[in-house]
Design a protein around this motif. Structure first.
Motif, PDB file in Angstrom:
ATOM      1  N   TRP A   1     -12.998   6.528  12.012  1.00  0.00           N
ATOM      2  CA  TRP A   1     -11.845   5.702  12.327  1.00  0.00           C
ATOM      3  C   TRP A   1     -10.572   6.372  11.809  1.00  0.00           C
ATOM      4  O   TRP A   1     -10.593   7.118  10.836  1.00  0.00           O
ATOM      5  CB  TRP A   1     -11.994   4.296  11.754  1.00  0.00           C
TER       6      TRP A   1
ATOM      7  N   TRP B   1      -0.555   4.944  -1.215  1.00  0.00           N
ATOM      8  CA  TRP B   1      -1.809   4.969  -0.484  1.00  0.00           C
ATOM      9  C   TRP B   1      -1.512   4.989   1.013  1.00  0.00           C
ATOM     10  O   TRP B   1      -0.437   4.559   1.444  1.00  0.00           O
ATOM     11  CB  TRP B   1      -2.648   3.732  -0.815  1.00  0.00           C
ATOM     12  N   PRO B   2      -2.456   5.458   1.829  1.00  0.00           N
ATOM     13  CA  PRO B   2      -2.211   5.469   3.278  1.00  0.00           C
ATOM     14  C   PRO B   2      -1.941   4.063   3.806  1.00  0.00           C
ATOM     15  O   PRO B   2      -2.738   3.143   3.566  1.00  0.00           O
ATOM     16  CB  PRO B   2      -3.513   6.035   3.858  1.00  0.00           C
TER      17      PRO B   2
ATOM     18  N   THR C   1       0.839  -1.198   0.000  1.00  0.00           N
ATOM     19  CA  THR C   1       0.000   0.000   0.000  1.00  0.00           C
ATOM     20  C   THR C   1       0.874   1.248   0.000  1.00  0.00           C
ATOM     21  O   THR C   1       0.646   2.189  -0.763  1.00  0.00           O
ATOM     22  CB  THR C   1      -0.914  -0.003   1.240  1.00  0.00           C
TER      23      THR C   1
ATOM     24  N   SER D   1      -7.293   7.034  10.041  1.00  0.00           N
ATOM     25  CA  SER D   1      -6.396   6.707   8.943  1.00  0.00           C
ATOM     26  C   SER D   1      -5.081   7.450   9.174  1.00  0.00           C
ATOM     27  O   SER D   1      -4.914   8.136  10.180  1.00  0.00           O
ATOM     28  CB  SER D   1      -7.037   7.100   7.615  1.00  0.00           C
ATOM     29  N   ALA D   2      -4.159   7.329   8.243  1.00  0.00           N
ATOM     30  CA  ALA D   2      -2.832   7.892   8.460  1.00  0.00           C
ATOM     31  C   ALA D   2      -2.855   9.408   8.628  1.00  0.00           C
ATOM     32  O   ALA D   2      -2.180   9.945   9.505  1.00  0.00           O
ATOM     33  CB  ALA D   2      -1.923   7.510   7.291  1.00  0.00           C
TER      34      ALA D   2
ATOM     35  N   LYS E   1      -6.910  -0.912   9.060  1.00  0.00           N
ATOM     36  CA  LYS E   1      -7.867  -1.183   7.991  1.00  0.00           C
ATOM     37  C   LYS E   1      -7.567  -2.514   7.321  1.00  0.00           C
ATOM     38  O   LYS E   1      -8.478  -3.292   7.030  1.00  0.00           O
ATOM     39  CB  LYS E   1      -7.870  -0.060   6.959  1.00  0.00           C
TER      40      LYS E   1
ATOM     41  N   ASP F   1      -9.167  11.392  10.163  1.00  0.00           N
ATOM     42  CA  ASP F   1     -10.191  10.478  10.652  1.00  0.00           C
ATOM     43  C   ASP F   1     -11.232  10.306   9.552  1.00  0.00           C
ATOM     44  O   ASP F   1     -11.800  11.301   9.065  1.00  0.00           O
ATOM     45  CB  ASP F   1     -10.852  11.026  11.921  1.00  0.00           C
ATOM     46  N   VAL F   2     -11.464   9.072   9.159  1.00  0.00           N
ATOM     47  CA  VAL F   2     -12.391   8.768   8.074  1.00  0.00           C
ATOM     48  C   VAL F   2     -13.787   8.568   8.643  1.00  0.00           C
ATOM     49  O   VAL F   2     -13.977   7.769   9.568  1.00  0.00           O
ATOM     50  CB  VAL F   2     -11.947   7.511   7.306  1.00  0.00           C
TER      51      VAL F   2
ATOM     52  N   ASP G   1      -2.571   1.952   6.184  1.00  0.00           N
ATOM     53  CA  ASP G   1      -3.443   1.780   7.348  1.00  0.00           C
ATOM     54  C   ASP G   1      -3.465   0.321   7.788  1.00  0.00           C
ATOM     55  O   ASP G   1      -4.227  -0.494   7.260  1.00  0.00           O
ATOM     56  CB  ASP G   1      -4.874   2.236   7.024  1.00  0.00           C
TER      57      ASP G   1
ATOM     58  N   SER H   1     -15.233   2.436   3.689  1.00  0.00           N
ATOM     59  CA  SER H   1     -14.115   2.909   2.904  1.00  0.00           C
ATOM     60  C   SER H   1     -14.385   2.489   1.473  1.00  0.00           C
ATOM     61  O   SER H   1     -15.289   1.700   1.189  1.00  0.00           O
ATOM     62  CB  SER H   1     -12.784   2.316   3.385  1.00  0.00           C
TER      63      SER H   1
END
Length: 295
Positions: free
Chosen positions: A209, A30-31, A25, A211-212, A36, A215-216, A33, A291
């Motif tokens: 939640w 991409w983050p 990832t 993420s890097a 996740k 917060d998503v 995570d 997500s």
């Protein structure tokens, strides 16, 4: 230069593959995570192609099944996400190989995904069609707390274990399929899990939640736009970090409000399906997925 993968084999992934999944990832920007990935590998099924050099994974993808599989696929819906090929192995057909493996695995069941601009041509070649558009927005709310404007009798509070049955019923109405295995993992996965009520009736829920970089917010399910705003405002008040969420473009009023509140659009993604004419459930209540890896 890596050795070309003449006959790559695909295998199921387990939690022992967590670190290589995070690494691929990050390799694609991409983050990274880890949490996740842990959720995806427990609630869904990951598939990977090993790097023959022994240095991780050359490609990965995750399939998540919802509902009850059965003959003719009644009540079943699947999503695919996290299709990634390591940069050192791009343009060797590994993405197509992994997707064809997914298509054999679902065996004709309805399937959905969020496409990147790089992946969309592949999905179109495989027969996917676009049925919706999604906008990713991110930023900090100008004034976290109850939104201005009419909110009726809406109240928002932290969800408890006793609320889970109501959340599962509400989620099934919005997404059109039983997602119990995913929803029951939210209390342990998310930093915040809030419900909206009109009197004693549960009319929405939202999770946030980490993420890097933000917060998503997702999933986000609500009776109407005012309920969605109230949930986002409450979740925004519960963190000092930037927010990110993925909103269906049909929710124009919510997207305008988010822009007014300081969030900017950073990405547009088509929602694509195969073996079905569209997403199940009630699009008016379905505001954001957990997500873009899960639909």
């Amino acid at each position: 230069m890596p050795t070309p993968l003449a006959e790559p084999s695909i295998r199921p992934l387990t939690l022992r593959d967590l670190a290589p999944c995070v690494a691929i990832t990050a390799d694609r920007g991409w983050p990274p995570d880890e949490r996740k990935w842990r959720l995806l590998l427990t609630a869904g099924t990951g598939y990977g192609i090993d790097d023959p050099s022994g240095t991780g994974l050359a490609g990965v993808v995750v399939l998540t099944r919802y509902g009850t599989p059965g003959a003719g696929h009644p009540g079943e819906f699947c999503s695919v996400g996290m299709l990634l090929v390591a940069a050192r192995y791009e343009r060797q057909g590994l993405g197509g190989l992994l997707m064809r493996h997914i298509l054999r695995a679902v065996d004709g069941a309805p399937l959905a995904l969020y496409a990147t601009r790089f992946g969309q041509p592949l999905y179109e070649r495989l027969g996917f069609t676009t049925v919706a558009q999604n906008l990713t927005v991110t930023g900090r709310l100008h004034a976290p707390g109850p939104p201005s404007g009419p909110a009726g009798g809406i109240t928002v509070r932290t969800a408890t274990a006793d609320d889970l049955p109501a959340l599962i019923r509400l989620d099934e109405t919005a997404f059109g399929v039983d997602r119990t295995l995913m929803i029951t993992r939210l209390p342990a996965f998310a930093e915040q899990l809030r419900i909206a009520l009109d009197g004693s009736e549960v009319i929405g829920y939202g999770a946030a939640w980490a993420s890097a970089a933000a917060d998503v917010i997702g999933p986000l399910v609500a009776r109407d736009t005012d309920t969605a705003k109230a949930l986002i405002a409450s979740l925004g008040a519960g963190t000092r970090r930037p927010l990110r969420t993925d909103i269906d473009t049909r929710h124009e009023d919510l997207l305008r409000w988010l822009k007014e509140q300081g969030l900017d659009t950073v990405l547009g993604s088509p929602v694509m399906v195969l073996n079905t004419s569209g997403l199940p459930g009630d699009a008016d209540r379905r505001f954001a997925p957990l997500s873009m890896a899960t639909c």
